[in-house]
Design a protein around this motif. Sequence first.
Motif, mmCIF file in Angstrom:
data_model
loop_
_atom_site.group_PDB
_atom_site.id
_atom_site.type_symbol
_atom_site.label_atom_id
_atom_site.label_comp_id
_atom_site.label_asym_id
_atom_site.label_seq_id
_atom_site.Cartn_x
_atom_site.Cartn_y
_atom_site.Cartn_z
ATOM 1 N N VAL A 31 48.516 35.885 39.858
ATOM 2 C CA VAL A 31 47.366 36.346 39.070
ATOM 3 C C VAL A 31 47.172 35.445 37.845
ATOM 4 O O VAL A 31 46.055 35.016 37.547
ATOM 5 N N ILE A 32 48.268 35.133 37.146
ATOM 6 C CA ILE A 32 48.170 34.267 35.956
ATOM 7 C C ILE A 32 47.657 32.887 36.341
ATOM 8 O O ILE A 32 46.772 32.323 35.695
ATOM 9 N N GLY A 33 48.210 32.314 37.432
ATOM 10 C CA GLY A 33 47.793 30.981 37.883
ATOM 11 C C GLY A 33 46.325 30.926 38.245
ATOM 12 O O GLY A 33 45.608 29.981 37.899
ATOM 13 N N ASN A 34 45.854 31.956 38.935
ATOM 14 C CA ASN A 34 44.460 31.969 39.390
ATOM 15 C C ASN A 34 43.473 32.214 38.257
ATOM 16 O O ASN A 34 42.377 31.652 38.249
ATOM 17 N N THR A 35 43.846 33.057 37.288
ATOM 18 C CA THR A 35 42.935 33.276 36.147
ATOM 19 C C THR A 35 42.843 32.009 35.293
ATOM 20 O O THR A 35 41.769 31.670 34.808
ATOM 21 N N LEU A 36 43.966 31.304 35.129
ATOM 22 C CA LEU A 36 43.949 30.049 34.374
ATOM 23 C C LEU A 36 43.055 29.026 35.076
ATOM 24 O O LEU A 36 42.198 28.395 34.444
ATOM 25 N N ALA A 37 43.236 28.892 36.394
ATOM 26 C CA ALA A 37 42.445 27.917 37.159
ATOM 27 C C ALA A 37 40.953 28.223 37.046
ATOM 28 O O ALA A 37 40.134 27.320 36.831
ATOM 29 N N THR A 38 40.592 29.500 37.163
ATOM 30 C CA THR A 38 39.178 29.889 37.105
ATOM 31 C C THR A 38 38.584 29.609 35.731
ATOM 32 O O THR A 38 37.476 29.074 35.620
ATOM 33 N N SER A 39 39.306 29.965 34.671
ATOM 34 C CA SER A 39 38.778 29.747 33.318
ATOM 35 C C SER A 39 38.670 28.252 32.999
ATOM 36 O O SER A 39 37.730 27.825 32.333
ATOM 37 N N VAL A 40 39.628 27.450 33.498
ATOM 38 C CA VAL A 40 39.579 26.003 33.265
ATOM 39 C C VAL A 40 38.375 25.385 33.981
ATOM 40 O O VAL A 40 37.635 24.576 33.402
ATOM 41 N N VAL A 41 38.157 25.779 35.243
ATOM 42 C CA VAL A 41 37.005 25.269 36.004
ATOM 43 C C VAL A 41 35.703 25.673 35.312
ATOM 44 O O VAL A 41 34.765 24.869 35.195
ATOM 45 N N ALA A 42 35.645 26.922 34.831
ATOM 46 C CA ALA A 42 34.444 27.399 34.133
ATOM 47 C C ALA A 42 34.172 26.544 32.889
ATOM 48 O O ALA A 42 33.021 26.186 32.607
ATOM 49 N N LYS A 43 35.226 26.183 32.150
ATOM 50 C CA LYS A 43 35.041 25.361 30.948
ATOM 51 C C LYS A 43 34.577 23.955 31.327
ATOM 52 O O LYS A 43 33.679 23.395 30.701
ATOM 53 N N TRP A 44 35.210 23.372 32.364
ATOM 54 C CA TRP A 44 34.830 22.031 32.807
ATOM 55 C C TRP A 44 33.366 21.975 33.249
ATOM 56 O O TRP A 44 32.687 20.987 33.051
ATOM 57 N N GLU A 45 32.908 23.067 33.869
ATOM 58 C CA GLU A 45 31.528 23.116 34.368
ATOM 59 C C GLU A 45 30.540 23.533 33.272
ATOM 60 O O GLU A 45 29.347 23.665 33.536
ATOM 61 N N GLY A 46 31.057 23.790 32.076
ATOM 62 C CA GLY A 46 30.189 24.201 30.975
ATOM 63 C C GLY A 46 29.638 25.601 31.146
ATOM 64 O O GLY A 46 28.565 25.934 30.644
ATOM 65 N N GLU A 47 30.383 26.460 31.897
ATOM 66 C CA GLU A 47 29.906 27.827 32.165
ATOM 67 C C GLU A 47 30.862 28.869 31.613
ATOM 68 O O GLU A 47 31.040 29.932 32.192
ATOM 69 N N LEU A 48 31.507 28.527 30.484
ATOM 70 C CA LEU A 48 32.383 29.485 29.824
ATOM 71 C C LEU A 48 31.688 29.946 28.551
ATOM 72 O O LEU A 48 31.680 29.252 27.535
ATOM 73 N N GLY A 49 31.048 31.115 28.629
ATOM 74 C CA GLY A 49 30.289 31.635 27.505
ATOM 75 C C GLY A 49 31.136 32.525 26.621
ATOM 76 O O GLY A 49 32.345 32.627 26.786
ATOM 77 N N PRO A 50 30.514 33.199 25.659
ATOM 78 C CA PRO A 50 31.254 34.110 24.779
ATOM 79 C C PRO A 50 31.667 35.381 25.522
ATOM 80 O O PRO A 50 31.109 35.706 26.578
ATOM 81 N N GLU A 51 32.631 36.084 24.976
ATOM 82 C CA GLU A 51 33.050 37.349 25.588
ATOM 83 C C GLU A 51 31.910 38.357 25.506
ATOM 84 O O GLU A 51 31.167 38.392 24.533
ATOM 85 N N HIS A 52 31.795 39.173 26.562
ATOM 86 C CA HIS A 52 30.697 40.150 26.586
ATOM 87 C C HIS A 52 31.074 41.342 27.451
ATOM 88 O O HIS A 52 31.995 41.279 28.257
ATOM 89 N N ALA A 53 30.329 42.434 27.250
ATOM 90 C CA ALA A 53 30.507 43.617 28.099
ATOM 91 C C ALA A 53 29.904 43.326 29.463
ATOM 92 O O ALA A 53 28.962 42.545 29.592
#
Length: 321
Positions: free
Chosen positions: A277-299
């Motif tokens: 779970v930790i490995g996959n969440t890290l990978a997803t968040s890193v890919v999101a940042k690389w793609e410029g699709e990591l926005g602010p936290e939201h509901a």
Amino acid sequence: GTLPDKGQSTGLPVSAFSVEKFLTHLIPTSIADAMAQNEILQIVIFAVFFSVAMGALPERSKQLLSLIDDIGHIMLKVTSYVMKFAPIAVWAAITATVAKNGLGVLWKLIVFMGGFYFSLFILWGILVVVGFVVIGPRYSHLLRLIREPLMIAFSTASSEAAYPKTLEGLNKFGASQRISSFVLPLGYSFNLDGTMMYCTFASIFIAQTYKVEMSLGTQLAMLATLMITSKGVAGVPRASLVVIASTLSQFNIPEAGLLMIMGIDTFLDMGRSATNVIGNTLATSVVAKWEGELGPEHALGPSDVVPPSMIPGEVPVMAGH
């Protein structure tokens, strides 16, 4: 204690690994069969083809897309019901393991368990450091958001059972639904850090127990074999044991050694599931940042729930890795 006889059968299906077999296994004979057998890799590949076809026919796909979205919400609700009963199932499984093998088995293997969990903690540390380096101080917020899926994965010994909550945490963190709904299911086939560590740990442990000498070249070959054969094991109960059995037979190590660790597999499964779970969440968040699709936290809104075409199979309560 005495070692299991080298010729003793483990009762696990064993077949030699081949690249040809791996490639042909990627393509499902039938999507219904792939779903019934919980073949994650095949389901993901079908989902990619199906979504590309839907994208090519946007007008005709509107109603089907709406139906799939509704089914996704319903399936996540069903999962939440199942998870309420998961602790009882886990308690029963552990009780059966101890009753069958006795507490003596657990004590004999306490060093193996300790070494494995110590290695997992080191891996967790590396993953967290990488997270802070790539994502920045915000990464601490993601760790807070995935506390619940981590506990679900640890208590049920299934990283797939934690899938809906993991996805929810990533979307709250700001990763776009487009990225998380693609990278996360893919991670369940290609990025199982904890499972990979367990397979290598168990294989080397059994080889050393039977005093089988392995050169560095052989160990690297075993590592490469395990990296490929461990793909897509996330939804299959005790699938890692089958992978290890196949690898042991290929490297002429007595597969009967698996009988020693079967008694504690449930306890080891809990740690490796949480690591996945930790490995996959890290990978997803890193890919999101690389793609410029990591926005602010939201509901979360209705659009933040993933359609079932990207859910890696039906979520099992007791799937082992």
